[in-house]
Design an enzyme around this catalytic site. Sequence first.
Site, PDB file in Angstrom:
ATOM      1  N   GLU A  74       0.808  -1.219   0.000  1.00  0.00           N
ATOM      2  CA  GLU A  74       0.000   0.000   0.000  1.00  0.00           C
ATOM      3  C   GLU A  74       0.841   1.268   0.000  1.00  0.00           C
ATOM      4  OE1 GLU A  74      -2.583  -3.299   0.927  1.00  0.00           O
ATOM      5  OE2 GLU A  74      -0.642  -2.671   1.769  1.00  0.00           O
ATOM      6  N   HIS A 143     -10.770  -6.146   8.306  1.00  0.00           N
ATOM      7  CA  HIS A 143     -11.636  -6.058   7.134  1.00  0.00           C
ATOM      8  C   HIS A 143     -12.880  -5.206   7.379  1.00  0.00           C
ATOM      9  CE1 HIS A 143      -9.188  -9.597   6.288  1.00  0.00           C
ATOM     10  NE2 HIS A 143      -9.519  -9.475   5.009  1.00  0.00           N
TER      11      HIS A 143
END
Length: 341
Positions: A74, A143
Amino acid sequence: MTTAARDRAAAPAGRKPATMAQALTRAMRDAMAEDPTVHVMGEDVGTLGGVFRITDGLAKEFGEDRVTDTPLAEAGILGAAVGMAMYGLRPVVEMQFDAFAYPAFEQLLSHVAKMRNRTRGAMPLPITIRVPYGGGIGGVEHHCDSSEAYYVATPGLHVVTPATVEDAYGLLRASIASDDPVVFLEPKRLYWSKSDWSPEAPAAVEPIGRAAVRRTGASATLITYGPSLPVCLEAAEAAKEEGWDLEVVDLRSLVPFDEETVVASVRRTGRAVVVHEASGFGGPGGEIVARVTERCFHHLEAPVLRVTGFDIPYPPPMLEKHHLPGVDRILDTVARLQWEN
């Protein structure tokens, strides 16, 4: 009537209701078709079309040069986007899940949020960072985070979150067109929500920084955004049995914050509750409560209260229904407003 039945009844004959996921896909597709500088990048966004299939079909239409599958890194993804934006492109970055975005925070804080100020306005960074966020899908830790407080607390970023199909399209188009960096928070639980919306004639959407009154009322104001909007609307309907007429304000944009719309609503009703999935301590609701109290103090009939997620890491799937704000918790809090009057 079930939700599916309502969707079918609302849609004109021969046209299926559109989902938020479809509206997001169409927003990127239209932006890419109109502006060759718009590029989409992220993990699995190309061939797979993204974990939630939000970028489905874009690679086939625009090619791998403009829809790029990146490594699982990322910080590298966002760092590359910074360079692309500095050279005149408009990258749209997908962070696969909310908590997966954290490795990119150094790039976000040190460069994305500060570059325009650092260069005295000479170098904007037109980067849109799409982040699927929030709970309600039975996901596990890492998540289902509601990480908006981190972004809201970072000067130099716009922070936007749609709660309707129409806003998903319009706000994403506005974000991609913005010369300022935008963190675009997508409520995962609303990806499959539906509306009688046509991508061929999208409804006009207010620019970034404007809230919307989704339901008018006189007893109290529910201030919310993103995944909590449908819950608040459901609570407002249920509140009628108690004789309460609740107004519901959808912020749509956390930064810039539409203080004018929020203040006008609370001054009319005299009571307010802020509802969001993020934890209460240090969450966005605290800032909203402070602003409302400062501007509406002499109009308030009771303290401004909050209904939030608990101050814990996101719980296992079987416990999320207790963690997330629900209708009963909202109505219990509204009852406290009446009692404290």
